[in-house]
Scaffold this active site. Structure first.
Site, PDB file in Angstrom:
ATOM      1  N   LYS A   1       5.903   5.500  -1.331  1.00 16.60           N
ATOM      2  CA  LYS A   1       6.725   6.338  -0.435  1.00 16.60           C
ATOM      3  C   LYS A   1       8.189   6.380  -0.871  1.00 16.60           C
ATOM      4  O   LYS A   1       8.949   7.233  -0.424  1.00 16.60           O
ATOM      5  CB  LYS A   1       6.620   5.837   1.007  1.00 16.60           C
ATOM      6  CG  LYS A   1       5.353   6.310   1.698  1.00 16.60           C
ATOM      7  CD  LYS A   1       5.372   5.964   3.175  1.00 16.60           C
ATOM      8  CE  LYS A   1       4.104   6.503   3.850  1.00 16.60           C
ATOM      9  NZ  LYS A   1       3.976   5.957   5.210  1.00 16.60           N
TER      10      LYS A   1
ATOM     11  N   HIS B   1       0.806  -1.233   0.000  1.00 12.11           N
ATOM     12  CA  HIS B   1       0.000   0.000   0.000  1.00 12.11           C
ATOM     13  C   HIS B   1       0.834   1.277   0.000  1.00 12.11           C
ATOM     14  O   HIS B   1       0.454   2.269  -0.594  1.00 12.11           O
ATOM     15  CB  HIS B   1      -0.976  -0.006   1.180  1.00 12.11           C
ATOM     16  CG  HIS B   1      -0.320   0.127   2.510  1.00 12.11           C
ATOM     17  ND1 HIS B   1       0.364  -0.905   3.109  1.00 12.11           N
ATOM     18  CD2 HIS B   1      -0.191   1.192   3.360  1.00 12.11           C
ATOM     19  CE1 HIS B   1       0.854  -0.510   4.265  1.00 12.11           C
ATOM     20  NE2 HIS B   1       0.532   0.771   4.448  1.00 12.11           N
TER      21      HIS B   1
END
Lengths: 366, 117
Positions: A228, A224
């Site tokens: 990042k 998920h």
């Protein structure tokens, strides 16, 4: 190693069982097979059955007289059938009564061939050997297919484990940058599994998943936050509050995550990556439309992206972050229920509570 | 008595019989000369005496099998005739057929009881 074992297994069929109440008949048949075979003799069906059951894997053919005291040849055939042994051991009826009715009965009861008395050893041996060889080949082939099936299943499982561990490594490496251990991704995966199982159990709409699908979603959940990787360290690891500009940058990890996934060649064929795409993009959406990046609401959101969003929030709350301490389970649930982390479907929050209850309050205990 | 003589008296095809024993001549000899001690004939005779037809059929059938395996063609044919007559219910033919069988059986026993070269 296994194939050698199978070879030895079928090579053990070296015995001919001769069943006849007349010694002379047994002697003639035994003599025909003395060379190259181990011979067992029985005087009636009952004795033969005892000998057969003592070593069913060693007998490669049975030569069976019909008229015998105690248990005759037909009764013996019926016992063989009841024990499901006819498929692995060929039976030859040796009979002086070659009437049509008698032969038909023999074949119907499962004899592979009927040989008239008096026997001619050379021909008996040829007939028996060609059929026994057929049975042997079929058995070996069957063993080999079984073995290969097992190997394939094992390899598929290994590949599955390998790709799972690659996904975990990738996700862990990314989490590591923001000071997380690999535990976070594993907890998200477990929480996702539990919630989906609860939702399926309660019949929540759109949740009639198979176990395999739940497994795929739980693996996809690991990815998920993969976006990042595109967020600079100073923003990702900033201890204090983010500026509006920094927050905008932080928010891009959702879209950047899907962009990254789209580069993966298997993306279009693998259902796991479809789940992962949706989860990456929408795990910061909220049911009231106040999340990001697309501001989807209600039914526009997939169940799995909502589930992972909730799992992510719960895990963030109950664990220490650079910007906050760890809250208790009770405190975290209260904050979620009162909408302090955005709106979630109440049914999903219930599923989270029940899932945690069923698996203790420690997700790592799974 | 010489083997050749025995063969001609009892209509035995020696080579065919030895091959029935997979070429093991010693084994064939052993069973052939053991025939006089076989008790099937006594069982058959007793059944016939008592007019026990299933017993006659069983005895003649067994004798037929033994004769076939040992290559005693005459005996084989005579016992087969008895089996067939019982099965077909031709009891009126049985006395004559049993007499014939008795004769061929006695002959075989007699000849095979003598020492062979």
């Amino acid at each position: 190693m296994q194939s050698k074992q199978y070879f030895e297994n079928s090579a053990r069929r070296d015995t001919i069982l001769v069943v006849d109440d007349v010694e002379l008949n047994r002697v003639i048949l035994s003599e025909a097979f003395r060379e190259g075979y181990r011979i067992l003799e029985a005087e009636n069906g009952r004795q033969a059955l005892d000998q057969l059951l003592a070593e069913p894997d060693r007998i490669c053919a049975i030569l069976l007289d019909v008229v015998m005291p105690v248990m005759d040849g037909f009764a013996f055939l019926e016992e063989m059938r009841a024990r499901d042994l006819l498929a692995s051991i060929p039976i030859f009826l040796i009979t002086a009564d070659s009437s049509e009715a008698n032969m038909r009965r023999g074949y119907d009861l499962g004899a592979v061939d009927i040989i008239g008395k008096p026997v001619l050893p050379y021909f008996v041996r040829r007939r028996v050997e060609s059929v026994a060889e057929l049975y042997r080949a079929r058995e070996q082939l069957g063993n080999r297919v079984d073995q290969q099936d097992r190997q394939l299943a094992q390899q598929a499982e290994e590949i599955q484990k390998l790709s799972q561990s690659i996904i975990e490594s990738l996700a862990t490496a990314i989490e590591f940058r923001s000071g997380e251990s690999g535990e976070h991704v594993r907890r998200i995966s477990a929480l996702t599994t539990w919630m989906l199982t609860e939702l399926r159990g309660s019949g929540y709409p759109g949740c009639d998943f198979t176990d395999e699908q739940i497994g795929q979603i739980a693996t996809a959940a690991i990815l998920h936050d993969v976006g990042k990787i595109a967020v600079p360290d100073q923003v990702l690891n900033k201890p204090g509050r983010l500026t509006a500009e920094e927050f905008e940058l932080m928010k891009t990890h959702t879209v950047r995550g899907c962009e990254l996934l789209e580069q993966i060649p298997q993306y279009h064929s693998n259902p796991l990556f479809r789940y992962a795409y949706d989860i990456c993009r929408h795990h910061h959406e909220r049911v009231d439309g106040r999340g990001y990046p697309d501001g989807l609401q209600g039914d526009e959101l997939s169940v799995w992206s909502q589930v992972v969003a909730l799992a992510d929030v719960y895990d963030a709350l109950t664990n220490k972050r650079v910007y906050k301490p760890a809250f208790t389970h009770e405190k975290a649930m209260e904050m979620i229920r009162t909408g302090q982390c955005g709106q979630f479907q109440p049914a999903l929050v219930d599923a989270l509570a029940h899932g945690l209850e069923h698996h203790t309050h420690d997700p790592e205990s799974n | 008595m010489e083997i050749q003589q025995i063969c001609s008296l009892l209509e035995i095809d020696w080579q065919a019989c030895v091959s029935r024993f997979s070429g093991n001549e010693g084994l064939y000899r052993r069973f052939l000369f053991r025939f006089p001690q076989d008790e099937t004939w006594e069982q058959l005779a007793r059944a016939w005496e008592q007019q026990d037809m299933p017993g006659v059929e069983r005895g003649a059938h067994t004798l037929k099998g033994i004769a076939a395996n040992l290559g005693l063609s005459r005996l084989q044919a005579d016992s087969a005739a008895v089996v067939d007559a019982v099965r077909a219910g031709h009891t009126e033919a049985l006395p004559a057929l049993m007499e014939q069988l008795t004769a061929s059986c006695r002959l075989a026993r007699e000849i095979l009881s003598q020492p062979a070269d």
